[in-house]
Scaffold this active site. Sequence first.
Site, short mmCIF file in Angstrom:
data_model
loop_
_atom_site.label_atom_id
_atom_site.label_comp_id
_atom_site.label_asym_id
_atom_site.label_seq_id
_atom_site.Cartn_x
_atom_site.Cartn_y
_atom_site.Cartn_z
N PHE A 156 0.84 -1.20 0.00
CA PHE A 156 0.00 0.00 0.00
C PHE A 156 0.87 1.25 0.00
O PHE A 156 0.72 2.15 0.82
CB PHE A 156 -0.96 -0.04 1.20
CG PHE A 156 -2.17 0.84 1.05
CD1 PHE A 156 -2.98 0.75 -0.07
CD2 PHE A 156 -2.51 1.76 2.03
CE1 PHE A 156 -4.11 1.55 -0.22
CE2 PHE A 156 -3.64 2.57 1.91
CZ PHE A 156 -4.44 2.46 0.78
N GLY A 157 1.82 1.27 -0.94
CA GLY A 157 2.67 2.44 -1.12
C GLY A 157 1.99 3.45 -2.04
O GLY A 157 0.77 3.41 -2.24
N ARG A 158 2.82 4.32 -2.61
CA ARG A 158 2.27 5.44 -3.41
C ARG A 158 1.36 4.98 -4.55
O ARG A 158 0.28 5.51 -4.76
CB ARG A 158 3.42 6.24 -4.04
CG ARG A 158 4.33 6.92 -3.08
CD ARG A 158 5.43 7.63 -3.88
NE ARG A 158 6.54 7.99 -3.06
CZ ARG A 158 7.55 7.17 -2.76
NH1 ARG A 158 7.58 5.94 -3.23
NH2 ARG A 158 8.53 7.58 -1.99
N ILE A 159 1.84 3.97 -5.33
CA ILE A 159 1.09 3.58 -6.53
C ILE A 159 -0.21 2.88 -6.12
O ILE A 159 -1.28 3.12 -6.70
CB ILE A 159 1.97 2.71 -7.45
CG1 ILE A 159 3.19 3.53 -7.93
CG2 ILE A 159 1.17 2.20 -8.65
CD1 ILE A 159 4.28 2.73 -8.60
N ALA A 241 3.77 -4.57 -10.85
CA ALA A 241 4.89 -4.33 -9.92
C ALA A 241 6.18 -4.91 -10.52
O ALA A 241 6.89 -4.21 -11.26
CB ALA A 241 4.57 -4.94 -8.56
N ARG A 242 6.47 -6.17 -10.22
CA ARG A 242 7.63 -6.84 -10.81
C ARG A 242 7.22 -8.28 -11.12
O ARG A 242 6.50 -8.92 -10.36
CB ARG A 242 8.82 -6.84 -9.85
CG ARG A 242 9.55 -5.51 -9.79
CD ARG A 242 10.30 -5.19 -11.09
NE ARG A 242 11.03 -3.93 -11.07
CZ ARG A 242 10.53 -2.76 -11.47
NH1 ARG A 242 9.31 -2.67 -11.94
NH2 ARG A 242 11.28 -1.68 -11.45
N GLU A 271 11.36 -10.97 -18.30
CA GLU A 271 10.94 -10.14 -19.45
C GLU A 271 12.15 -9.55 -20.18
O GLU A 271 13.18 -9.33 -19.54
CB GLU A 271 9.99 -9.02 -18.97
CG GLU A 271 10.65 -8.01 -18.02
CD GLU A 271 9.67 -6.94 -17.53
OE1 GLU A 271 8.62 -7.29 -16.97
OE2 GLU A 271 10.01 -5.76 -17.70
N HIS A 289 5.41 -3.89 -20.13
CA HIS A 289 5.97 -3.02 -19.08
C HIS A 289 5.75 -1.54 -19.42
O HIS A 289 6.72 -0.77 -19.57
CB HIS A 289 7.45 -3.32 -18.86
CG HIS A 289 7.94 -2.94 -17.49
ND1 HIS A 289 8.94 -3.60 -16.83
CD2 HIS A 289 7.57 -1.93 -16.65
CE1 HIS A 289 9.16 -3.02 -15.66
NE2 HIS A 289 8.34 -2.00 -15.52
N GLY A 291 3.97 0.64 -17.52
CA GLY A 291 3.52 1.39 -16.35
C GLY A 291 3.76 2.89 -16.40
O GLY A 291 2.84 3.69 -16.28
C1 DGY Z 1 9.98 1.59 -12.39
O1 DGY Z 1 10.24 2.79 -12.44
O2 DGY Z 1 10.42 0.84 -11.53
C2 DGY Z 1 9.05 1.06 -13.42
O3 DGY Z 1 8.97 -0.30 -13.43
C3 DGY Z 1 9.34 1.62 -14.78
O4 DGY Z 1 8.09 1.77 -15.38
#
Ligand code: DGY
Length: 323
Positions: A156-159, A241-242, A271, A289, A291
């Site tokens: 539950f961080g910023r994103i 996320a990852r 990836e 990827h 994001g």
């Molecule tokens: C990050 O900044 O860690 C992201 O995965 C790039 O979009």
Amino acid sequence: MSKPKVIVTRRWPPAVEARLQELFDVSLNESDQPMTADQLKEALKNYDAVLPTVTDPMPADVLNVEPLRAKVLGNFGVGFNHIDIQAAKTRGLTVTNTPDVLTDCTADIAMTLMLMVARRTGEGERQVRAGQWTGWRPTHLLGTKVTGKTLGLIGFGRIARAMAKKAHYGFDMQVIFYDPFPPSDEVSKSLGAKPCASVEEVLRNADFVALHCPGSKENHHLIDAARLAMMKPTAYLINSARGDVVDNQALILALKNKTIAGAGLDVFEGEPDLDKGFLELDNAVLLPHLGSATAETRVAMGMRVIENVTAFFAGETPRDKVV
Ligand code: DGY
């Protein structure tokens, strides 16, 4: 005084490269080819600052190069799981990242994945492009309603908080989350979010499970076969996320056997060489990827690296110092 010697590992947006050229004695990567481990070692030996990004692995073997000239790694990206932070610390390297500026765009991609997989938009688009759309009918490509459902956030961080806000206020969703370091009740309430005691509690109760935890040794395969089995058969998994937070083999099996309804994925283990098993699954939305991939955000990320590295060379503590 001569300008610091700086090397950038990939192409950056033109406005940011122009600013780098004004401030530093900079080597840009005009071919945009990823650098090899040997090239990264040479960079560390010959430049004062190396500006890597999230696809440049910097394990201890690379960071332990001799003689080390670099003093700072100004990472373009918020995630730094590709850098061995302990080894960097041991070598006296300062590492910075780029939080905040990519929060909204990354949360938007998580929302995109949730909507796409629930409403089967990838399948629909493929039909249209293949000339296979035969027209409107009451039973065509029925998806799942998103509005009013329960979104479960792991981390539950910023994103995650940005996603909670969009989902709760935009889509009337109930939001639940697990984070080992939860914010105050006041912050959670303002986002319409309720803390859970464990990852498992989120998995059992959410209609959409969105992963927002960092990539790390501790989170490797956090979502494995046993945890996927805890999700409702009608639930969807969203990962922006990852990749290695999820056991991809277990996920492919769960999607094939329909023990969960679907997955929206922006990141993958290994990836860009994703497991070919994903390509056969209609109930998976697969993005490369994306994001933080908006022009505004990528410029802001680059400018944030410049701010960090400039502060470092001015003898100040960079705003986004990781170590
Ligand atoms: C990050 O900044 O860690 C992201 O995965 C790039 O979009």
